[in-house]
Design an enzyme around this catalytic site. Structure first.
Site, short mmCIF file in Angstrom:
data_model
loop_
_atom_site.label_atom_id
_atom_site.label_comp_id
_atom_site.label_asym_id
_atom_site.label_seq_id
_atom_site.Cartn_x
_atom_site.Cartn_y
_atom_site.Cartn_z
N ASP A 79 -20.68 31.86 26.92
CA ASP A 79 -19.50 32.14 27.74
C ASP A 79 -19.13 30.99 28.66
OD1 ASP A 79 -18.72 34.64 26.76
OD2 ASP A 79 -20.31 35.63 27.86
N ASP A 88 -16.59 37.90 20.63
CA ASP A 88 -16.01 37.37 21.86
C ASP A 88 -15.97 35.84 21.87
OD1 ASP A 88 -17.64 39.75 21.95
OD2 ASP A 88 -17.29 39.92 24.10
#
Length: 374
Positions: free
Chosen positions: A92, A154
């Site tokens: 991330d 994601d």
């Protein structure tokens, strides 16, 4: 030229007024989910750390409000300690430094932001498993846990940091890694009907696919709506940076799956494929993410196809504004009824900072701001 929708300016005005107020309370911190009207704050190493400063940059681009700029810059500075001293950085990094450093660099040309973003891109590239052609997602959450073979949908939204790094440096390694991961997603995550797996586990040694996992969806073969939204936007961004038709065609397939499963008010349930008797709250964040992807997709397809995606994105954002917002009360979140992690019972009916961010990004796009932070 897309005709300006009358509700967009009204919504934008409400956003700027509310962010002007909430920014004074939240300041240079990292909100995650709103409870009882107030955003809870996470540590700067949490995966959502980029969304609040990213939202501030979206509003600053239009208003030139110096206080928002200064707050976003302080958030970015706080992430320096995370980048340099934190052992658990994961995939991330794209979310975190694209919406802080890349955004500031694109808007203001600041060299210290470019340096931070390039360092993050190098660290992200270092998570690439060349045997399985995937960017590893998480580090172990608990002692003894092995996440070394885990990839998640994601991560498609983290790839733009790598594409950007190649554009900035001329070094093709970043883009090559991003394309290999995107190709892996086409092969292993996207089902023939356009549905999407959240998690796929590989053997980290030989790269062979082991299994799909339910993750934040109901199960391995359900259809978690936010995962579908990540795929729409992430695949369209991969097409944006590479021009490879396979990404565009798959993005369209996933988009049709998403659109066809929307309820009457155009805001998705948290999972599109559930057994009878399972609660199905809405996930406004999935709607906002998908809307941004659909609006970009509308710009990439033919003139004949474009209205399908444009109108769908507009309809979602309009519904979020008119049916899922609280402009008059004390609620700090912009968009209500987000579902963060239903299987774990975490924030199953709350404003979420990433839902707020993508709602504002979508509005900005409808206002005519076409340059992407991604």
């Amino acid at each position: 030229m897309i005709e300006q929708l009358p509700w967009v300016e009204e919504a934008w005005e409400q956003v700027t007024i509310k962010i002007g107020k909430t920014s004074k309370r939240i300041g240079a911190n990292f909100p995650h989910a709103s409870q009882n009207g107030k955003y809870t704050l996470e540590e700067p190493y949490w995966w959502t750390a980029g969304f609040w400063p990213g939202l501030l940059w979206q509003v600053y681009r239009d208003t030139q409000d110096e206080s928002l700029k200064q707050t976003a810059e302080k958030c970015e500075e706080k992430l320096d300690k995370v980048q340099n001293d934190y052992y658990r950085l994961d995939h991330d990094m794209g979310f975190m430094w694209t919406l802080t450093s890349v955004a500031r660099y694109k808007l203001l040309g600041e060299e210290d932001s470019k340096r931070r973003a390039l360092l993050a891109a190098n660290l992200l590239m270092g998570r690439f498993n060349s045997n399985g052609n995937f960017i590893r997602a998480w580090n172990p959450w608990h002692e003894g846990e092995d996440n070394s073979g885990v990839a998640i949908i994601d991560c498609m939204m983290n790839l733009p940091l790598l594409y950007w790094a190649t554009e900035e440096t001329g070094d093709p390694r970043f883009k090559n890694v991003a394309r290999k991961h995107a190709d892996m997603v086409l092969e292993n995550f996207i089902r023939s009907d356009g549905g999407v797996h959240h998690i796929v586990r590989f053997d980290p040694e030989n790269g062979q696919r082991i299994e799909a996992l339910g993750g934040q969806g109901f199960g391995p073969d359900s259809a978690w709506s936010r995962g579908t939204a990540w795929a729409i936007y992430g695949l369209t961004l991969s097409y944006h940076y590479t021009g490879e038709a396979k990404y565009l065609e798959t993005a369209k397939r996933v988009a049709h799956f998403f659109i066809s499963h929307l309820p009457e008010d155009a805001v998705p349930d948290w999972d599109f494929r559930l057994p009878a008797g399972i609660d199905s709250p809405r996930d406004s964040s999935a709607g906002a993410i998908a809307a941004c992807g659909l609006l970009l997709l509308a710009d990439k397809v033919t003139a004949v196809e474009s209205p399908v995606y444009q109108r769908a994105g507009e309809k979602i954002l309009e519904s979020l504004y008119k049916n899922y917002s609280d402009w008059e009360g004390e609620e700090e979140g912009l968009i209500l009824h987000g579902t963060s992690h239903f299987p774990e019972g975490k924030y199953t009916d709350n404003p979420l900072i990433y839902g707020d961010y993508y709602f504002v990004e979508g509005l900005a796009r409808l206002k005519g701001y076409k340059e992407l932070f991604w």
